[in-house]
Motif scaffolding. Structure first.
Motif, PDB file in Angstrom:
ATOM      1  N   VAL A  66       0.816  -1.219   0.000  1.00 25.75           N
ATOM      2  CA  VAL A  66       0.000   0.000   0.000  1.00 25.75           C
ATOM      3  C   VAL A  66       0.855   1.278   0.000  1.00 25.75           C
ATOM      4  N   SER A  67       2.160   1.149  -0.246  1.00 30.23           N
ATOM      5  CA  SER A  67       3.040   2.316  -0.264  1.00 30.23           C
ATOM      6  C   SER A  67       3.088   2.923  -1.664  1.00 30.23           C
ATOM      7  N   LEU A  68       3.401   4.228  -1.714  1.00 29.93           N
ATOM      8  CA  LEU A  68       3.378   4.973  -2.970  1.00 29.93           C
ATOM      9  C   LEU A  68       4.655   5.785  -3.141  1.00 29.93           C
ATOM     10  N   VAL A  69       4.973   6.103  -4.391  1.00 32.07           N
ATOM     11  CA  VAL A  69       6.109   6.967  -4.689  1.00 32.07           C
ATOM     12  C   VAL A  69       5.686   8.062  -5.660  1.00 32.07           C
ATOM     13  N   GLY A  70       6.396   9.193  -5.586  1.00 33.19           N
ATOM     14  CA  GLY A  70       6.276  10.248  -6.574  1.00 33.19           C
ATOM     15  C   GLY A  70       7.530  10.228  -7.424  1.00 33.19           C
ATOM     16  N   VAL A  71       7.380  10.068  -8.735  1.00 35.65           N
ATOM     17  CA  VAL A  71       8.510   9.870  -9.634  1.00 35.65           C
ATOM     18  C   VAL A  71       8.642  11.052 -10.592  1.00 35.65           C
ATOM     19  N   ASN A  72       9.866  11.547 -10.757  1.00 36.97           N
ATOM     20  CA  ASN A  72      10.156  12.556 -11.765  1.00 36.97           C
ATOM     21  C   ASN A  72      10.046  11.900 -13.136  1.00 36.97           C
ATOM     22  N   SER A 162      -2.847   7.918  -1.055  1.00 35.41           N
ATOM     23  CA  SER A 162      -2.802   6.932   0.037  1.00 35.41           C
ATOM     24  C   SER A 162      -4.211   6.707   0.584  1.00 35.41           C
ATOM     25  N   ILE A 163      -4.991   7.770   0.682  1.00 36.80           N
ATOM     26  CA  ILE A 163      -6.383   7.646   1.128  1.00 36.80           C
ATOM     27  C   ILE A 163      -7.164   6.790   0.137  1.00 36.80           C
ATOM     28  N   GLU A 164      -6.922   6.990  -1.164  1.00 35.37           N
ATOM     29  CA  GLU A 164      -7.605   6.176  -2.184  1.00 35.37           C
ATOM     30  C   GLU A 164      -7.211   4.708  -2.056  1.00 35.37           C
ATOM     31  N   VAL A 165      -5.915   4.470  -1.822  1.00 35.97           N
ATOM     32  CA  VAL A 165      -5.438   3.096  -1.643  1.00 35.97           C
ATOM     33  C   VAL A 165      -6.136   2.447  -0.450  1.00 35.97           C
ATOM     34  N   ALA A 166      -6.272   3.204   0.634  1.00 32.42           N
ATOM     35  CA  ALA A 166      -6.937   2.678   1.829  1.00 32.42           C
ATOM     36  C   ALA A 166      -8.382   2.293   1.511  1.00 32.42           C
ATOM     37  N   ALA A 175      -0.754  -3.280  -4.696  1.00 32.47           N
ATOM     38  CA  ALA A 175       0.484  -3.703  -5.367  1.00 32.47           C
ATOM     39  C   ALA A 175       1.257  -4.640  -4.450  1.00 32.47           C
ATOM     40  N   PRO A 176       0.783  -5.883  -4.290  1.00 28.28           N
ATOM     41  CA  PRO A 176       1.427  -6.805  -3.349  1.00 28.28           C
ATOM     42  C   PRO A 176       2.889  -7.064  -3.710  1.00 28.28           C
ATOM     43  N   LEU A 177       3.736  -7.057  -2.677  1.00 25.97           N
ATOM     44  CA  LEU A 177       5.154  -7.333  -2.853  1.00 25.97           C
ATOM     45  C   LEU A 177       5.541  -8.487  -1.941  1.00 25.97           C
ATOM     46  N   CYS A 178       6.613  -9.185  -2.287  1.00 23.56           N
ATOM     47  CA  CYS A 178       7.144 -10.236  -1.429  1.00 23.56           C
ATOM     48  C   CYS A 178       8.627  -9.941  -1.194  1.00 23.56           C
TER      49      CYS A 178
END
Length: 256
Positions: A66-72, A162-166, A175-178
């Motif tokens: 559930v984490s997000l990034v801002g990308v140039n 992040s609110i939308e993801v929640a 975006a599940p990660l392992c």
């Protein structure tokens, strides 16, 4: 999760992935661990080993998907990150919260332990699960922007999405990660097991004026204000190291 571009097209907000994970950690290492008030108060900014332990905390949180990034867009550089954590209400009073377990079992440095104990302390003072009568939340755990990208609203955008993801989590992790997605350094982490609930609130500890303004912009309700003068590390209060005796944090939440 789909990408969301800023109005000027210079940045996109997207889910954290194996590709952007190293850049996201670099934002935490060079921005959060150096400039964030609690990092200064606990002297994480002077202790590289403590900073590395916070990166492990971020890696653990990343597995929640559930984490997000801002990308140039032009350079591909990760400019900002929101490391978010799914928090679930304990089944009974004897069950320790995530931050307490991490502090006790995985922190070897006094600085990182102090910072995480600060988080656990203020969370405990204001039990948002009880206040909202819910069993699950999404916590915006670490929100940070590289210095040369600040003042462009990336923190507000990361919080917005992040609110939308929640809200979307009831349909499953975005975006599940392992552990293998995070590289060999974090391969010892435990993969996430599915949970049978979903966030009903979004919560955060806003520790500086910039993040407090982000909370206001998104209509978070502040339930508790705690002065940094109440927290002491190595004989000095957090506020003394910050250089602002009136500095404080806010425990805030938004019903979804």
């Amino acid at each position: 999760m789909e990408w969301f571009s800023t109005a000027d097209g210079k940045y996109r907000i997207e889910s954290l992935s194996s590709i952007t994970f190293p850049g996201a950690l670099e934002v935490i290492r060079t921005a959060f661990c150096q400039d964030e008030y609690v990092s200064i108060g606990s002297e994480v900014n002077k202790n590289p080993k403590a900073a590395e332990e916070l990166l492990e905390l971020c890696a653990d949180a990343a597995l929640d998907g559930v984490s997000l990034v801002g990308v140039n867009v032009e350079t591909g550089e990760v400019a900002a990150v929101a490391f978010n954590k799914i928090q679930v209400k304990a089944n009974d009073a004897s069950e320790k919260p995530f931050f307490v377990i991490f502090s006790e079992e995985r922190c070897t440095q006094a600085s990182s332990r102090s910072l995480i104990e600060f988080m656990a302390d203020v969370d405990e003072r204001c039990n948002l699960f009880e206040k909202y009568k819910v069993d699950c939340s999404l916590e915006i755990m670490f929100l940070a922007t590289l210095r040369n990208y600040r003042g462009q609203g990336l923190g507000k955008l990361l919080t917005k999405y992040s609110i939308e993801v929640a809200r979307k989590y009831k349909y499953g992790p975005i975006a599940p990660l392992c552990p293998k997605d995070l590289g060999p350094k974090y391969s010892n982490l435990t993969s996430r097991k599915p949970i049978n609930t979903y966030p009903k609130i979004c919560q955060a500890i806003w520790t500086g004026r910039a993040s407090q303004n982000v909370g206001k912009a998104h209509s978070f309700t502040v339930h508790l204000t705690v002065p940094f003068s109440e927290f002491v590390f190595n004989g000095k209060t957090y506020s003394e190291r910050i250089g602002d005796v009136s500095s404080f944090c806010e425990v805030a939440a938004l019903s979804l």
